[in-house]
Design a protein around this motif. Structure first.
Motif, PDB file in Angstrom:
ATOM      1  N   LYS A 159      -3.300   4.613   9.405  1.00 26.76           N
ATOM      2  CA  LYS A 159      -1.970   4.925   9.947  1.00 26.76           C
ATOM      3  C   LYS A 159      -1.359   6.125   9.227  1.00 26.76           C
ATOM      4  O   LYS A 159      -0.744   6.992   9.834  1.00 26.76           O
ATOM      5  CB  LYS A 159      -1.046   3.716   9.779  1.00 26.76           C
ATOM      6  CG  LYS A 159      -1.297   2.631  10.778  1.00 26.76           C
ATOM      7  CD  LYS A 159      -0.040   2.403  11.581  1.00 26.76           C
ATOM      8  CE  LYS A 159      -0.303   1.553  12.805  1.00 26.76           C
ATOM      9  NZ  LYS A 159       0.625   1.852  13.867  1.00 26.76           N
ATOM     10  N   VAL A 175       0.863  -1.178   0.000  1.00 26.41           N
ATOM     11  CA  VAL A 175       0.000   0.000   0.000  1.00 26.41           C
ATOM     12  C   VAL A 175       0.901   1.229   0.000  1.00 26.41           C
ATOM     13  O   VAL A 175       1.704   1.423   0.912  1.00 26.41           O
ATOM     14  CB  VAL A 175      -0.939  -0.007   1.228  1.00 26.41           C
ATOM     15  CG1 VAL A 175      -1.723   1.287   1.307  1.00 26.41           C
ATOM     16  CG2 VAL A 175      -1.877  -1.202   1.148  1.00 26.41           C
ATOM     17  N   TYR A 216      -6.944  -4.959   6.855  1.00 28.30           N
ATOM     18  CA  TYR A 216      -5.586  -4.445   7.045  1.00 28.30           C
ATOM     19  C   TYR A 216      -5.236  -3.239   6.158  1.00 28.30           C
ATOM     20  O   TYR A 216      -4.642  -2.268   6.626  1.00 28.30           O
ATOM     21  CB  TYR A 216      -4.560  -5.572   6.833  1.00 28.30           C
ATOM     22  CG  TYR A 216      -3.161  -5.144   7.164  1.00 28.30           C
ATOM     23  CD1 TYR A 216      -2.783  -4.907   8.483  1.00 28.30           C
ATOM     24  CD2 TYR A 216      -2.222  -4.925   6.175  1.00 28.30           C
ATOM     25  CE1 TYR A 216      -1.510  -4.486   8.798  1.00 28.30           C
ATOM     26  CE2 TYR A 216      -0.942  -4.500   6.479  1.00 28.30           C
ATOM     27  CZ  TYR A 216      -0.590  -4.285   7.796  1.00 28.30           C
ATOM     28  OH  TYR A 216       0.670  -3.853   8.102  1.00 28.30           O
ATOM     29  N   PRO A 217      -5.628  -3.236   4.876  1.00 27.77           N
ATOM     30  CA  PRO A 217      -5.274  -2.053   4.061  1.00 27.77           C
ATOM     31  C   PRO A 217      -5.930  -0.775   4.602  1.00 27.77           C
ATOM     32  O   PRO A 217      -5.333   0.300   4.528  1.00 27.77           O
ATOM     33  CB  PRO A 217      -5.813  -2.406   2.673  1.00 27.77           C
ATOM     34  CG  PRO A 217      -5.916  -3.883   2.669  1.00 27.77           C
ATOM     35  CD  PRO A 217      -6.260  -4.288   4.068  1.00 27.77           C
ATOM     36  N   ARG A 263      -6.497  -0.220   7.701  1.00 28.86           N
ATOM     37  CA  ARG A 263      -5.688   0.176   8.865  1.00 28.86           C
ATOM     38  C   ARG A 263      -4.444   0.954   8.401  1.00 28.86           C
ATOM     39  O   ARG A 263      -4.039   1.930   9.049  1.00 28.86           O
ATOM     40  CB  ARG A 263      -5.257  -1.069   9.644  1.00 28.86           C
ATOM     41  CG  ARG A 263      -4.267  -0.795  10.757  1.00 28.86           C
ATOM     42  CD  ARG A 263      -3.936  -2.080  11.495  1.00 28.86           C
ATOM     43  NE  ARG A 263      -2.640  -2.023  12.146  1.00 28.86           N
ATOM     44  CZ  ARG A 263      -2.371  -1.404  13.289  1.00 28.86           C
ATOM     45  NH1 ARG A 263      -3.332  -0.779  13.928  1.00 28.86           N
ATOM     46  NH2 ARG A 263      -1.163  -1.406  13.801  1.00 28.86           N
ATOM     47  N   LEU A 264      -3.876   0.521   7.297  1.00 29.70           N
ATOM     48  CA  LEU A 264      -2.697   1.243   6.799  1.00 29.70           C
ATOM     49  C   LEU A 264      -3.059   2.666   6.382  1.00 29.70           C
ATOM     50  O   LEU A 264      -2.306   3.606   6.627  1.00 29.70           O
ATOM     51  CB  LEU A 264      -2.077   0.497   5.621  1.00 29.70           C
ATOM     52  CG  LEU A 264      -1.320  -0.786   5.956  1.00 29.70           C
ATOM     53  CD1 LEU A 264      -0.703  -1.395   4.697  1.00 29.70           C
ATOM     54  CD2 LEU A 264      -0.220  -0.525   6.980  1.00 29.70           C
TER      55      LEU A 264
END
Lengths: 323, 644
Positions: free
Chosen positions: A305, A102, A298-299, A301-302
């Motif tokens: 972040k 990502v 998860y992506p 979450r990235l």
């Protein structure tokens, strides 16, 4: 983010009924307050299937190419009379995935800034290098409702940024954290996007039997498509369904349960199982140590972040305030 | 210039004036030892990477395990992002003042100009620089220079080298550095006054016995040639080398691997021996500590004063002939006579020395000739590299590899002491003499007794830089070497060092990452500390461009049991005496082994062809051959001698 030598405290000095406080009372958990959480009727079904669990084929592959999320953080920094004032940083980012990585957001796919959120009645001028967000506060508002209005205004700013970023997206498959109604209003027909709603503040079914089907979903099972109707809060109508990502045995009934939104389009209906397979593939890797890892892909979450990394620190807020 | 990252400073790990952190782009060509430049509006800061950290977004390994469901083989659609954060130690900042925390700025890989600036070599490299190796990628190495005044003196001096034996950490680097020093300090406009020479001890195998010979074709790689070219040092063997070795026990052949005349390359190994005075001076090495108590030491000094360092000699018991000892055997005879005198007169002391002490020393000294045969001169006269002044641009190799530990101790002790004396007297003959001492932890152990060798080494270490004597000390275990000797070295290099050694407090100066790198350092790489470098720097150096000891030993195997006549002929050739004439003379002399050995000993010490001829002419002849009369020879034609 601009840092002015002229502090906010100096800017607000001398204004009647305005006081600046230390931002120790950081209040980033202000949620959006909604009032339509109780359905009167079951949502309209759009897929010609009985309302029961539908197993989804898993391929282990995902075709999502882009990911969109928004973030907000606010600090209670003062009062105008009784009404609170906030410094709020809202942002949205749309990140591309290339060869399983990502990538950081390119400038046109990022929007974020720090704004001063004040009651409209305080007649506060915008500080240098900082936008002002005025929120209408009624005479009858209590302290709690004042905070609700402020929180809603901040969330609205974040949603506006998400929409601003998403509306220029065209090619690929976009996975959005949250509903897609507001984005759909701003994008042309045919843009491929999927929304993942992690929270279940609103129920779409009154029937106990259907609620039981939803709560009894096993990992890799979904419900049939239903129509999430258009409304002011969520925007344009969309197809929706529930999908269980992880086994909830021994856990909360909502553990691993997400609601998916798709553009209300017939060919989307044909692809729904394939899209479910992509979503199941996105379970790896887990979003640990995020507490919402059972529903946070998860992506996403990235993206979060990346957005949080661009938020000002508490020290920076103190410097801006001059405290 | 390649931009690779940015400086970061967090509350938990802020940057300081001497340390900073930076992240890099994925795949940036940076690692432990890399030199970087930080550019900001406030200052330009140069640093060397001393620690590396890698991060992803995991808080616990368990999270990753759970994330993968315990299946290592799966490839999820998204990989966790990974980032690298490096810790760097500041080498230099411009402007120098104020010395504040390293500013947040962009980070670049250092280029050649940056390397010179960072290491402060820009101010001296052209005039006083000695290339010590190269920094940077293999295809574009950048030479790093040491300041000659800080390596050889007088500003500071001495080099201490630590490295695991057998991993090209010490000897190879010393040879390269000596080559570099010789080229820069003996030639060209910046040569040191009176030049530089070096004295080395070959302690094992043939390591240093063929340093004047070319290596086999293809021995040096392209990388080696690039390193030599970058340093501006010729990739060739040493031009001027003198080899010395002791004699074998029989006193005829040389006790060295380098006794094959084909391997001489026109430069035969010379013999060195110790005379009686050396024996007495280094008695503490030759005798056991228990033997050399105060009484014995006093008696030895008495013998030296009365019978050795005297013109007339001394009587025994105040009667009889004046006796003077010039050889070990004659000294033993003196002691024997003292014992006999006591026994005859039934007295128990002579000149205040008890007969028991005399008898004890008779036993000890009496067997020295046997124990140190080949080392102690039969005629009592010292010979070796100290016969003449040292010559610049010359390497003196003393081969002690064939000696046992006790004999090596004697050689080392005697040489170091002599060097110290020559240093004190200003008789070195060259501007700088470098003495290379390996196994320092053996000769100057930490916490060991203050022996004469230790005292000499300390003197050299503390004062040598003023007096033209530079110590290049090497050891495998730096932590076990006398701290004063190590501490007086201004420049330090570290090759591969064993992990156990790195665990010693002496290495606490290095970060864990630097220690790890030292523990796995490849051949041809060192870490070097120098007064001009604010931080140690990793360098690479080329293989010495000379014949390796193992190759030399294969090409020129040691010859043993050669006839004495052949050995004498070697020396006839060495001094370029008329060969045919000398052969004729040699054919006439008595071929008894005792006679040939005596002739050989004399010939070995001859410095000219005329001397050799005269020795042969005066030697005892075979029966029926008349002895030639001594004659004066003035301006004699070497090729035609009508009196021969």
């Amino acid at each position: 983010m601009p840092v002015s030598l002229f502090t906010l405290r100096e800017h607000l000095a001398g204004m009647p009924d305005v006081r600046v406080v230390a931002p120790a009372q950081r209040d980033e958990d202000l949620g959006q307050f909604t009032s339509d959480s109780d359905p009167a009727l079951d949502a309209e079904m759009v897929e010609d299937k009985p309302f029961s669990a539908i197993p989804v084929p898993t391929t282990g592959a995902s075709e999502f190419t882009h990911f969109l999320d928004g973030a907000q953080r606010s600090w209670l920094v003062g009062f105008a009379g009784m009404a609170p004032m906030y410094l709020a940083h809202t942002s949205a980012g749309l990140l591309e995935r290339l060869e399983r990585n990502v990538m950081p957001p390119i400038p046109q796919f990022y929007s974020g800034d720090l704004e001063l959120v004040v009651p409209e009645s305080a007649n506060i001028a915008a500080p240098p290098d900082m936008a002002l967000v005025s929120v209408g506060i009624g005479l009858t508002d209590t302290e709690l409702t004042m905070r609700q209005r402020m929180a809603n205004a901040i969330s609205a700013r974040r949603e506006a940024r998400e929409t601003q970023v998403a509306r220029i997206f065209r090619d690929g498959w976009l996975l959005i954290d949250g509903g897609i109604g507001k984005v759909l209003e701003q994008t042309p027909h045919g843009v491929q996007m999927v929304g993942v709603v992690k929270s279940h503040q609103r129920q779409y079914f009154a029937s106990q039997a259907r609620i039981r089907v939803i709560l009894d979903l096993k990992p890799g099972e979904r419900t049939p498509l239903f129509l999430r109707e258009r409304n002011q809060l969520q925007g344009k109508e969309a197809y929706s369904f529930y999908l269980r990502l992880f086994d909830s045995d021994g856990k909360s009934p909502l553990y691993g349960l997400i609601r998916i939104e798709l553009p209300a389009d017939s060919h989307m209906m044909e692809q729904v199982d394939e899209i479910c397979g992509w979503l199941l593939a996105e379970r790896d890797p887990l979003s640990l140590p995020d507490a919402r890892f059972d529903r946070m892909l998860y992506p996403i979450r990235l993206v979060e972040k990346h957005l949080k990394a661009r938020q000002p620190s508490d020290s920076a807020i103190r410097a801006i305030l001059g405290i | 210039m390649e931009e690779i990252g940015r400086v970061i400073g967090t509350e938990k790990r802020p940057n300081t004036a001497y340390t900073f952190y930076f992240w890099t782009e994925p795949g940036a060509n940076v690692g432990i030892g890399s030199l970087v430049r930080v550019f900001s509006d406030e200052a330009v800061v140069y640093g060397t990477v001393v620690e590396a950290h890698g991060f992803n977004d995991l808080e616990s390994p368990l999270h990753e395990f759970m994330s993968m469901g315990g299946r290592a083989g799966i490839e999820p659609p998204t990989v966790r992002p990974e980032m690298r954060v490096f810790q760097a130690a500041v080498l230099r900042r411009t402007p120098d003042e104020p010395v504040g925390a390293v500013p947040i700025g962009k980070v670049f890989l250092a280029d050649e100009a940056d390397v010179r600036t960072a290491l402060r070599t820009d101010s001296f490299a052209d005039e006083f620089g000695i290339p010590a190796g190269c920094y940077g990628p293999k295809d574009a190495p950048v030479a790093v220079h040491l300041h000659s005044h800080f390596l050889l003196g007088p500003e500071s001096g001495h080099l201490n080298i630590t490295g695991t034996s057998g991993l090209a950490a010490k000897t190879s680097y010393i040879l390269f550095l000596l080559k570099s020093i010789f080229e820069k300090c003996n030639h060209g406009p910046n040569a040191l006054e009176k030049g530089v020479a070096a004295l080395l001890f070959n302690t094992k195998g043939g390591d240093l016995l063929y340093v004047d010979q070319d290596p086999p074709a293809g021995f040096l790689t392209d990388d080696d040639h690039k390193l030599y070219a970058a340093c501006g040092v010729e990739a060739g063997p040493f031009k001027n080398v003198f080899y010395y070795s002791p004699l074998s026990k029989g006193g005829a052949d040389l006790n060295t691997l380098r006794n094959n005349e084909e391997g001489y390359n026109g430069n035969p190994t010379k013999a060195f021996t110790f005379g009686l005075k050396d024996v007495i001076r280094h008695a503490e090495v030759l005798l056991n500590k228990e033997d050399l108590d105060a009484k014995a030491d006093g008696y030895l000094q008495y013998l030296n004063d009365r019978f050795v360092e005297t013109t007339r000699g001394h009587q025994i018991g105040g009667e009889g002939d004046y006796l003077k000892a010039t050889t070990l055997s004659s000294l033993v005879t003196v002691v024997r006579k003292q014992i006999d005198y006591c026994e005859r007169g039934q007295i128990n002391q002579i000149d205040t020395h008890n007969v028991l002490t005399i008898r004890k020393m008779y036993n000890r000294i009496g067997n020295l000739g046997g124990r140190f045969a080949g080392l102690i001169a039969e005629d009592g006269v010292t010979e070796g590299p100290f016969d003449e002044e040292f010559k610049p641009d010359t390497l003196y190799v003393v081969d002690v590899a064939m000696l046992n530990s006790e004999e090596q101790d004697l050689v080392f002790s005697a040489f170091i002491t002599s060097l110290r004396e020559k240093m004190e007297n200003g008789e070195l003959g060259v501007g700088r003499l470098i003495v290379v001492v390996d196994e320092l932890n053996k000769y100057a152990p930490s916490g060991g007794a203050e022996t004469y060798v230790v005292k000499s080494l300390k003197e050299i270490a503390s004062r040598g830089r003023y007096l033209g004597l530079t110590l290049f000390g090497a050891q495998q275990f730096r932590s076990r070497v006398d701290k004063e000797i190590v501490g007086n070295a201004a420049t330090h290099s570290f090759g591969h060092v064993e992990a156990e050694e790195l665990a010693q407090p002496a290495y606490s100066y290095f970060t864990p990452a630097v220690k790890e790198k030292l523990a796995s350092l490849e051949q041809g790489a060192i870490l070097i500390k120098h007064p001009h470098f604010a931080q140690p720097v990793f360098l690479r150096f080329p293989r010495p461009a000379c014949l390796k000891g193992s190759d030399g030993m294969k090409m020129y195997p040691r010859k043993s049991g050669r006839p004495l006549q052949d050995l004498i002929l070697d020396h006839i050739n060495a001094v370029r005496a008329p060969l045919n004439k000398c052969k004729d003379l040699l054919a006439d002399i008595s071929d008894s082994e005792e006679n040939l050995l005596a002739v050989f000993r004399k010939v070995r010490k001859a410095k000219t062809g005329e001397e050799v001829e005269e020795i042969l002419r005066q030697a005892p002849k075979k029966a029926g051959v008349s002895r030639a009369q001594p004659k004066a020879v003035i301006n004699q034609d070497r090729e035609f001698d009508p009196f021969a």
